[in-house]
Motif scaffolding. Sequence first.
Motif, PDB file in Angstrom:
ATOM      1  N   ALA A 106       0.817  -1.214   0.000  1.00  0.00           N
ATOM      2  CA  ALA A 106       0.000   0.000   0.000  1.00  0.00           C
ATOM      3  C   ALA A 106       0.853   1.268   0.000  1.00  0.00           C
ATOM      4  N   GLY A 107       2.184   1.116   0.123  1.00  0.00           N
ATOM      5  CA  GLY A 107       3.049   2.287   0.200  1.00  0.00           C
ATOM      6  C   GLY A 107       2.817   3.067   1.479  1.00  0.00           C
ATOM      7  N   ASP A 108       2.381   2.356   2.530  1.00  0.00           N
ATOM      8  CA  ASP A 108       2.035   3.001   3.791  1.00  0.00           C
ATOM      9  C   ASP A 108       3.279   3.033   4.686  1.00  0.00           C
ATOM     10  N   THR A 109       3.814   4.233   4.935  1.00  0.00           N
ATOM     11  CA  THR A 109       5.030   4.332   5.739  1.00  0.00           C
ATOM     12  C   THR A 109       4.749   4.868   7.140  1.00  0.00           C
ATOM     13  N   THR A 110       3.475   5.164   7.440  1.00  0.00           N
ATOM     14  CA  THR A 110       3.184   5.695   8.770  1.00  0.00           C
ATOM     15  C   THR A 110       2.600   4.638   9.701  1.00  0.00           C
TER      16      THR A 110
END
Length: 304
Positions: free
Chosen positions: A115-119
């Motif tokens: 998802a490209g979720d880095t948080t």
Amino acid sequence: MTLLTVDDLVVEHRTPGRPAVRAVAGAGLTVSSGEVVGLVGESGCGKSTLARAVCGLVPATSGNITFQGGPVRPLGLRRRHRSLLGIQMVFQDPYSSLNPRRKIGAQIADGLAVAGDTTTTPADLLERVGLPRGFEGRHPHEFSGGQRQRIAIARALAARPALLIGDEPISALDASAQAKVATLMRELAVSSGAGLLFISHDLSVVRIIADRIAVMYLGKIVETGPTAEVWANPRHPYTKALLGAIPAADGAGHLPAELAGDVPDPADPPGGCRFHPRCPVAMDVCRAKEPDFTPVACWLHEPA
Ligand code: SF4
Ligand code: MG
């Protein structure tokens, strides 16, 4: 907004030297964003094959599958790209989706990377599925079946799917864990705006979590409707039989007489209405012609 449309889907399994089996024989359904659709029916009726076709894991023989406005095409061998479609599946046995040799935190991180979720962190997702933060370093075998299924759900959610599919996700769990895991899937899907296609043979759980029900028999959807309506007033004789087959609260449940007999061989389905050999109210027309109606595929409910 309609997320998924399955229209007149046919999926045939072919084995050399044997007749083709129509696992899905002209089925249609829709799932909208934020909606929970329960797909129910006895085992072997084509529910899992329909789900696999929606994910592009098996090719459609004919018919159309549209997801987020575009056609779903078979993925061939590059199955890892399935997640890029925005569809995630949770299976009956979490071991088929979790790698036993890898730490669960790393497996959840894979979904976040998709998802490209880095948080968000794996610990955040463990918390969302009701497991303690700090378990990221453990391996799947250190958890109970219900906990493993929560981990599989966390990993699926990490990829931010627009559509979550549960293929009998609770049938391997203890009775005490079943409703909890099913309810959790509903909460997480709805709160993230995703659609949920929840496949089960357990109508009593589907009743709790589904907005709409689709009843499948021998490769066809025979009845659809809002859950409360179908529950209060089942119209297809097969739906009535399925509802009658739900175990009573006192454990004294049994299959009603009208659901006697086995599911016929999908390689050689009965002509006319596929349910006619088991239907207590079958008529002559039922043996001669297939009732291809919606929302109830039965000659007793032929639209005017
Ligand atoms: Fe029964 Fe006929 Fe309806 Fe089929 S079409 S379910 S055989 S009444
Ligand atoms: Mg199945």
